[in-house]
Design an enzyme around this catalytic site. Structure first.
Site, PDB file in Angstrom:
ATOM      1  N   LYS A   9     -10.262   3.208 -16.110  1.00 53.23           N
ATOM      2  CA  LYS A   9      -9.242   2.161 -16.045  1.00 53.23           C
ATOM      3  C   LYS A   9      -9.932   0.803 -16.130  1.00 53.23           C
ATOM      4  O   LYS A   9     -11.031   0.627 -15.616  1.00 53.23           O
ATOM      5  CB  LYS A   9      -8.478   2.333 -14.728  1.00 53.23           C
ATOM      6  CG  LYS A   9      -7.483   1.235 -14.374  1.00 53.23           C
ATOM      7  CD  LYS A   9      -6.823   1.580 -13.033  1.00 53.23           C
ATOM      8  CE  LYS A   9      -6.022   0.428 -12.472  1.00 53.23           C
ATOM      9  NZ  LYS A   9      -5.415   0.745 -11.159  1.00 53.23           N
TER      10      LYS A   9
ATOM     11  N   ASP B 105      -6.695   6.096  -7.527  1.00 54.17           N
ATOM     12  CA  ASP B 105      -7.403   5.057  -8.270  1.00 54.17           C
ATOM     13  C   ASP B 105      -8.450   4.433  -7.357  1.00 54.17           C
ATOM     14  O   ASP B 105      -8.113   3.940  -6.269  1.00 54.17           O
ATOM     15  CB  ASP B 105      -6.437   3.965  -8.738  1.00 54.17           C
ATOM     16  CG  ASP B 105      -5.425   4.455  -9.776  1.00 54.17           C
ATOM     17  OD1 ASP B 105      -5.046   5.639  -9.739  1.00 54.17           O
ATOM     18  OD2 ASP B 105      -5.009   3.635 -10.608  1.00 54.17           O
TER      19      ASP B 105
ATOM     20  N   LYS C 154      -6.570   3.983 -18.903  1.00 50.46           N
ATOM     21  CA  LYS C 154      -5.521   3.174 -18.279  1.00 50.46           C
ATOM     22  C   LYS C 154      -5.855   1.698 -18.417  1.00 50.46           C
ATOM     23  O   LYS C 154      -6.935   1.255 -18.038  1.00 50.46           O
ATOM     24  CB  LYS C 154      -5.360   3.543 -16.794  1.00 50.46           C
ATOM     25  CG  LYS C 154      -4.287   2.716 -16.058  1.00 50.46           C
ATOM     26  CD  LYS C 154      -4.115   3.202 -14.632  1.00 50.46           C
ATOM     27  CE  LYS C 154      -3.173   2.305 -13.832  1.00 50.46           C
ATOM     28  NZ  LYS C 154      -2.981   2.792 -12.440  1.00 50.46           N
TER      29      LYS C 154
END
Length: 297
Positions: free
Chosen positions: A206, A143, A242
């Site tokens: 995300k 990430d 996400k």
């Protein structure tokens, strides 16, 4: 003579995703009003538990505490064999090896926050080196934070180059790009950042870090999912979504489940393409599944 726009500017210009903030808010309200209640059921709670990136991102994290955190996931497998485990354990990049060594559950992935998380302010060489080292230590998901500084300067080529290079450094690990929607604020900015990230190699987009700016919002999620849908329709490539930052309760999680289900459809309702980054959500979901307070994580 007008300069020909680059492919990123062209992709943004060609997008039909709505960026009127008032309209987005109204559409989200309507979607949730019509569909949220129908998802309040046990099978959905169990599904969402299996989509959690169980996260610890504290300055006090240590090898011992991260190993103990990982052991809770191992113990869950033994204590609740009727339920599917979380999707991944998410830690700072320097703890990838700790999680990989302690983790005994094969279907749970090792995710790291890398590339100078959460600010993303560092030389690209440092970001790539950090990412490559984490993957070498056993991370199979990475990430990173979208480079907001470049975005504010409209330096879209630099954004694309950076994400692409980090993607290369990540090798076979799946790359999640955190847009930091609380900083982007508007639907228009969120759309641009979503498009730039996907065209640059993101496997997931995300919402937030949960560290500096406001976390996930239904409106941001709606715009991001619309961008993912449009990208899939144009290129046939599924990009994951996400939600992260402030997703603590079962009802919080249900909002994002409902948006993904209604915008993207059943194909995205698996933990390969839908994740929720959280620390306290796991216990709250488990309590709603079992009918009593639980502290498994």
């Amino acid at each position: 003579m007008e300069e020909t726009p680059n492919k990123y500017m062209q992709a943004i210009a060609d997008s039909k995703v709505c960026t009127d903030d008032a309209q987005v808010k109204a559409e989200v309200a309507k979607l949730l009003d019509e569909h949220l209640a129908e998802n309040r059921k046990q099978e959905v709670y169990q599904f969402m538990l299996n989509c959690i990136d169980l996260t610890t991102l504290s300055s006090t994290d240590s090898e011992r505490s991260v190993a103990a955190f990982t052991q809770k996931v191992n113990d869950f497998e033994t204590n609740y064999p009727q339920l599917k485990n979380v999707a991944a354990i998410c830690v700072y990049s320097n703890f990838a090896g700790v999680v990989r060594s302690a983790l005994e559950v094969s279907e749970v992935n090792v995710a790291v926050c890398s590339a100078n998380f959460p600010s993303s302010q560092a030389r690209l060489e440092v970001k790539c080196a950090e990412t490559a080292l984490a993957v070498a230590d056993g991370a199979n998901e990475v990430d990173i934070v979208f480079p907001l500084g470049y975005f504010m300067d409209e330096s879209y080529e630099e954004i694309a180059d950076e994400i692409s290079e980090i993607k290369e450094a990540a090798g076979d690990a799946r790359l999640k790009v955190i847009l930091e929607t609380g900083a982007l604020k508007s639907a228009d900015n969120i759309k641009k950042a979503s498009i730039l990230s996907m065209y640059s190699g993101a496997d997931f987009i995300k919402t937030s870090t949960g560290k500096i700016y406001d976390g996930a919002t239904p409106e941001a999620a709606f715009v991001m999912c619309q961008c993912i849908k449009e990208y899939y329709e144009k290129h046939g490539v599924m990009i994951g979504f996400k939600a992260s930052g402030g997703v603590r309760t079962t009802d919080d999680a249900l909002i994002y489940y409902t948006i993904v289900k209604e915008v993207l459809g059943e194909e995205w309702l698996n933990n390969r393409f839908f994740r929720i980054g959280a620390s306290s959500l796991g216990n709250n979901l488990l309590a709603d599944i079992l009918g009593s307070p639980v502290k498994a994580f």
